[in-house]
Design a protein around this motif. Structure first.
Motif, PDB file in Angstrom:
ATOM      1  N   LEU A 112      -3.989   1.066  -6.927  1.00 34.95           N
ATOM      2  CA  LEU A 112      -3.671   0.641  -5.698  1.00 34.95           C
ATOM      3  C   LEU A 112      -2.473   1.331  -4.982  1.00 34.95           C
ATOM      4  O   LEU A 112      -2.025   2.324  -5.037  1.00 34.95           O
ATOM      5  N   VAL A 113      -3.884   1.434  -3.159  1.00 35.92           N
ATOM      6  CA  VAL A 113      -2.693   2.723  -2.538  1.00 35.92           C
ATOM      7  C   VAL A 113      -2.391   1.436  -1.462  1.00 35.92           C
ATOM      8  O   VAL A 113      -3.253   0.298  -0.949  1.00 35.92           O
ATOM      9  N   LEU A 114      -0.614   1.589  -0.811  1.00 38.99           N
ATOM     10  CA  LEU A 114      -0.560   0.561   0.099  1.00 38.99           C
ATOM     11  C   LEU A 114       0.132   1.712   1.212  1.00 38.99           C
ATOM     12  O   LEU A 114       0.372   2.252   1.318  1.00 38.99           O
ATOM     13  N   THR A 115      -0.504   0.566   2.801  1.00 39.00           N
ATOM     14  CA  THR A 115      -0.788   1.108   3.731  1.00 39.00           C
ATOM     15  C   THR A 115       0.544   0.378   4.520  1.00 39.00           C
ATOM     16  O   THR A 115       0.391  -0.540   4.656  1.00 39.00           O
ATOM     17  N   VAL A 116       1.253   1.127   5.070  1.00 33.94           N
ATOM     18  CA  VAL A 116       1.820   0.178   6.513  1.00 33.94           C
ATOM     19  C   VAL A 116       2.416   0.524   7.796  1.00 33.94           C
ATOM     20  O   VAL A 116       2.278   1.616   7.933  1.00 33.94           O
ATOM     21  N   GLY A 117       1.835  -0.829   8.048  1.00 30.97           N
ATOM     22  CA  GLY A 117       1.658   0.067  10.189  1.00 30.97           C
ATOM     23  C   GLY A 117       3.006  -1.632  10.415  1.00 30.97           C
ATOM     24  O   GLY A 117       3.355  -2.318   9.944  1.00 30.97           O
ATOM     25  N   ASP A 118       2.975  -0.963  11.318  1.00 34.86           N
ATOM     26  CA  ASP A 118       4.648  -1.464  12.647  1.00 34.86           C
ATOM     27  C   ASP A 118       5.893  -1.801  12.359  1.00 34.86           C
ATOM     28  O   ASP A 118       5.721  -2.434  12.370  1.00 34.86           O
TER      29      ASP A 118
ATOM     30  N   VAL B 129       8.027   1.201   2.827  1.00 36.99           N
ATOM     31  CA  VAL B 129       7.558  -0.468   1.483  1.00 36.99           C
ATOM     32  C   VAL B 129       6.557   1.012   0.454  1.00 36.99           C
ATOM     33  O   VAL B 129       6.464   1.698   0.978  1.00 36.99           O
ATOM     34  N   SER B 130       6.828   0.618  -0.599  1.00 35.99           N
ATOM     35  CA  SER B 130       6.303   1.074  -1.347  1.00 35.99           C
ATOM     36  C   SER B 130       5.884   0.060  -2.893  1.00 35.99           C
ATOM     37  O   SER B 130       6.730  -0.864  -2.934  1.00 35.99           O
ATOM     38  N   LEU B 131       4.707   0.416  -3.620  1.00 34.57           N
ATOM     39  CA  LEU B 131       4.504   0.015  -4.797  1.00 34.57           C
ATOM     40  C   LEU B 131       5.473  -0.225  -6.214  1.00 34.57           C
ATOM     41  O   LEU B 131       5.047   1.038  -6.342  1.00 34.57           O
TER      42      LEU B 131
ATOM     43  N   LEU C  39       0.674  -4.605   5.625  1.00 31.82           N
ATOM     44  CA  LEU C  39       0.730  -4.526   4.272  1.00 31.82           C
ATOM     45  C   LEU C  39      -0.928  -4.126   4.610  1.00 31.82           C
ATOM     46  O   LEU C  39      -1.291  -5.591   4.021  1.00 31.82           O
ATOM     47  N   THR C  40      -0.959  -3.344   4.012  1.00 29.44           N
ATOM     48  CA  THR C  40      -2.908  -2.955   3.168  1.00 29.44           C
ATOM     49  C   THR C  40      -2.925  -2.753   2.134  1.00 29.44           C
ATOM     50  O   THR C  40      -2.440  -1.263   1.754  1.00 29.44           O
ATOM     51  N   LEU C  41      -3.590  -3.328   1.323  1.00 28.19           N
ATOM     52  CA  LEU C  41      -3.575  -2.224  -0.405  1.00 28.19           C
ATOM     53  C   LEU C  41      -5.276  -2.664  -0.057  1.00 28.19           C
ATOM     54  O   LEU C  41      -5.669  -3.040   0.430  1.00 28.19           O
ATOM     55  N   ARG C  42      -5.250  -0.958  -0.823  1.00 25.36           N
ATOM     56  CA  ARG C  42      -6.657  -1.102  -0.808  1.00 25.36           C
ATOM     57  C   ARG C  42      -6.530   0.069  -2.605  1.00 25.36           C
ATOM     58  O   ARG C  42      -5.597   1.219  -3.233  1.00 25.36           O
TER      59      ARG C  42
END
Length: 138
Positions: A70-76, A83-85, A113-116
């Motif tokens: 998984l890749v984590l993208t954080v916004g706002d 923030v990291s996995l 937080l978007t997990l992809r």
């Protein structure tokens, strides 16, 4: 008076647009994820924390696939917050590490937080309150 009414109506409309966007993103289910297996729920993600995680439903976990991919993208969130996995040993939980570069700056902000999974292209986004009290830099 007419200008003030126009400004208030415009601000109300903009506020409503932001609320609609926030309502469309589900709230994160934040849990403790320490080595002891603590699964208590929390209202927020805390900075300087590597013991919390996101509890995800079985169907979302299955769709995301292998948590190691998984890749984590954080916004706002402010650029001060990272923030990291991190690995989780609890089933259905994605481990997180939340930190700040400058601990003298307080944080109390909603983030996304978007997990992809880059292999499958599936992604899942949640929102969570991130909180860190003002403290002295050591």
């Amino acid at each position: 008076m007419k200008k003030m009414l126009t400004v208030l109506l415009t601000l109300s409309a903009l506020s409503g647009m932001n609320t609609g966007l926030a309502d469309s993103v589900p709230w994160a289910s934040v849990v403790g994820n320490s080595g002891s297996g603590d699964m208590l729920g929390y209202d927020q993600l805390n900075t300087e924390c590597a013991w919390q995680g996101l509890r995800l439903s079985d169907d979302v976990m299955a769709a995301l696939g292998d948590p190691r991919r998984l890749v984590l993208t954080v916004g706002d969130l402010p650029s001060n917050v990272t923030v990291s996995l991190r690995p989780s040993h609890a089933a259905g939980v994605i481990g997180l590490k939340v930190s700040r570069k400058d601990k003298t700056q307080a944080v109390h902000q909603m983030g996304t937080l978007t997990l992809r999974n880059p292999t499958t292209g599936y992604s899942h986004t949640v929102q969570a309150l991130v909180v860190g009290q003002e403290g002295s830099e050591k």
